[in-house]
Write a protein that holds these residues in place. Structure first.
Motif, short mmCIF file in Angstrom:
data_model
loop_
_atom_site.label_atom_id
_atom_site.label_comp_id
_atom_site.label_asym_id
_atom_site.label_seq_id
_atom_site.Cartn_x
_atom_site.Cartn_y
_atom_site.Cartn_z
N LEU A 1 8.35 63.98 42.62
CA LEU A 1 6.92 63.98 42.96
C LEU A 1 6.41 65.41 43.12
N GLN B 1 1.18 64.73 45.01
CA GLN B 1 1.56 63.32 45.14
C GLN B 1 2.20 63.04 46.49
N LYS B 2 3.05 64.00 46.94
CA LYS B 2 3.66 63.83 48.26
C LYS B 2 2.60 63.83 49.35
N SER C 1 -0.51 62.95 48.98
CA SER C 1 -1.28 61.71 48.88
C SER C 1 -0.51 60.55 49.51
N ARG C 2 0.81 60.50 49.29
CA ARG C 2 1.63 59.43 49.89
C ARG C 2 1.65 59.57 51.42
N PHE C 3 1.78 60.79 51.90
CA PHE C 3 1.77 61.03 53.36
C PHE C 3 0.44 60.60 53.96
N ASP C 4 -0.66 60.95 53.25
CA ASP C 4 -1.98 60.58 53.74
C ASP C 4 -2.14 59.07 53.77
N TYR C 5 -1.67 58.38 52.73
CA TYR C 5 -1.81 56.91 52.65
C TYR C 5 -0.98 56.23 53.73
N THR C 6 0.21 56.79 54.02
CA THR C 6 1.12 56.13 54.95
C THR C 6 0.80 56.43 56.41
#
Length: 331
Positions: free
Chosen positions: A13, A17-18, A20-25
């Motif tokens: 990633l 992308q990392k 974005s994943r951190f923000d989503y989680t």
């Protein structure tokens, strides 16, 4: 080690992308975190610290003293003034909560009808809630004045002796309960009215076509469908009623519940221990005993309301089964 030819290797990633994943989680937790941090600081921590205070002896000048365990709790429970305050609290609670809920339900049912000036009447019943408790107490002190109040004048008109509203036990409880009822009935009525407005109107129309009158529709449709709101109102009224402080304190501001403690509530008893006497250990123990009493009474109120609901459901099922049985016999 060899990879199978049908599976593609996952590319690492990128930073975006990392992120974005951190923000989503994790971002939802950051959004709600301020509330829980604030609640922990001004809610949980004082409660936990009160437990610590209640287990120590406190001196007026030296502060925290020796560890005494549950001695403060035993001392409070053996104090006759505590049980006097407990009885006063229950008496004022019953005199305020029961009439308040009954009148609030009646007012909400009336405002749910097709009457003129709905908005005016709905705003009018909320006016007592926005009046400051001090103003409410001053007004009712004049109303319940033993010699010069309007009630005293009415009693004199009928030849009845003046009532010592601020000095006798039961009259003082009625006076304080009247202040609570006047201030909170309209607020609870609006909550119940909002629940009544959410009941589908076609249910009433179907019941009307089946020949149900207004009273029958109210008991068989309105009350069962607003029962969650009734439970909420009962629980909040229980919590507020057992924590009553302002009205009895201001009813005789020179004392902490009357010259003979005739209307001293549990919170006033706690206040007297904590500030005039500086006995923080016993005051903290009283706070925890009051907390347990509120939890117990709240659970009993909830169980009573649920029991009524269960009885209604069983009665409705029995009526439906009986009706189906009659239809089967007639066919």
């Amino acid at each position: 080690m060899t990879r199978s030819p049908g599976r593609r290797a996952r590319s690492p990633l990128t930073f975006r992308q990392k992120l974005s994943r951190f923000d989503y989680t994790y971002s939802p937790y950051f959004y709600v975190a301020p509330f829980f941090i604030l609640f922990g600081l001004i809610g949980v921590f004082p409660i936990a610290y009160t437990v610590n205070v209640s287990l120590y002896q406190w001196h007026l000048l030296k502060g925290q003293g020796d560890f005494v365990g549950l001695e403060n709790y035993i001392s409070v429970l053996n104090d006759p003034f505590f049980w006097n305050a407990f009885g006063n609290t229950i008496s004022i609670f019953l005199l305020s909560a029961i009439p308040q809920l009954l009148v609030a339900t009646l007012v909400a049912a009336l405002l749910d009808q097709a009457i003129r000036g709905k908005t005016f009447w709905r705003m009018s019943i909320l006016l007592p809630y926005i009046v400051a408790p001090v103003a409410v107490t001053v007004i009712f002190m004049q109303v319940f004045n033993q010699y010069h109040g309007p009630i005293a004048g009415l009693l004199e008109l009928f030849g009845v002796d003046p009532i010592r509203w601020a000095f006798d036990v039961f009259p003082s409880h009625i006076a304080i309960a009247s202040m609570v009822n006047w201030r909170w009935t309209g607020y609870n009525a609006l909550l119940l009215l909002a629940a009544m407005q959410a009941v589908p109107r076609d249910v009433y129309e179907s019941a009307t076509l089946d020949g149900a009158g207004k009273l029958r529709r109210f008991w068989s449709i309105t009350i069962p469908m607003i029962r969650p709101t009734i439970i909420f109102v009962v629980i909040t009224a229980t919590i507020g009623g057992l924590q009553i402080f302002t009205e009895p304190k201001l009813f005789d501001a020179r004392t902490n519940g009357g010259s003979d403690r005739q209307f001293q509530t549990l919170v006033l008893y706690l206040y007297e221990l904590a500030f005039p006497r500086r006995d923080f250990g016993r005051a903290s123990a009283t706070a925890w005993i009051l907390f347990m009493v509120i939890v117990l009474v709240g659970l009993l109120s909830y169980a009573a309301t649920r029991a009524v609901r269960t009885a209604d459901v069983k009665r409705s099922r029995a009526e439906r089964v009986s009706a189906r049985a009659k239809q089967g016999v007639s066919s």
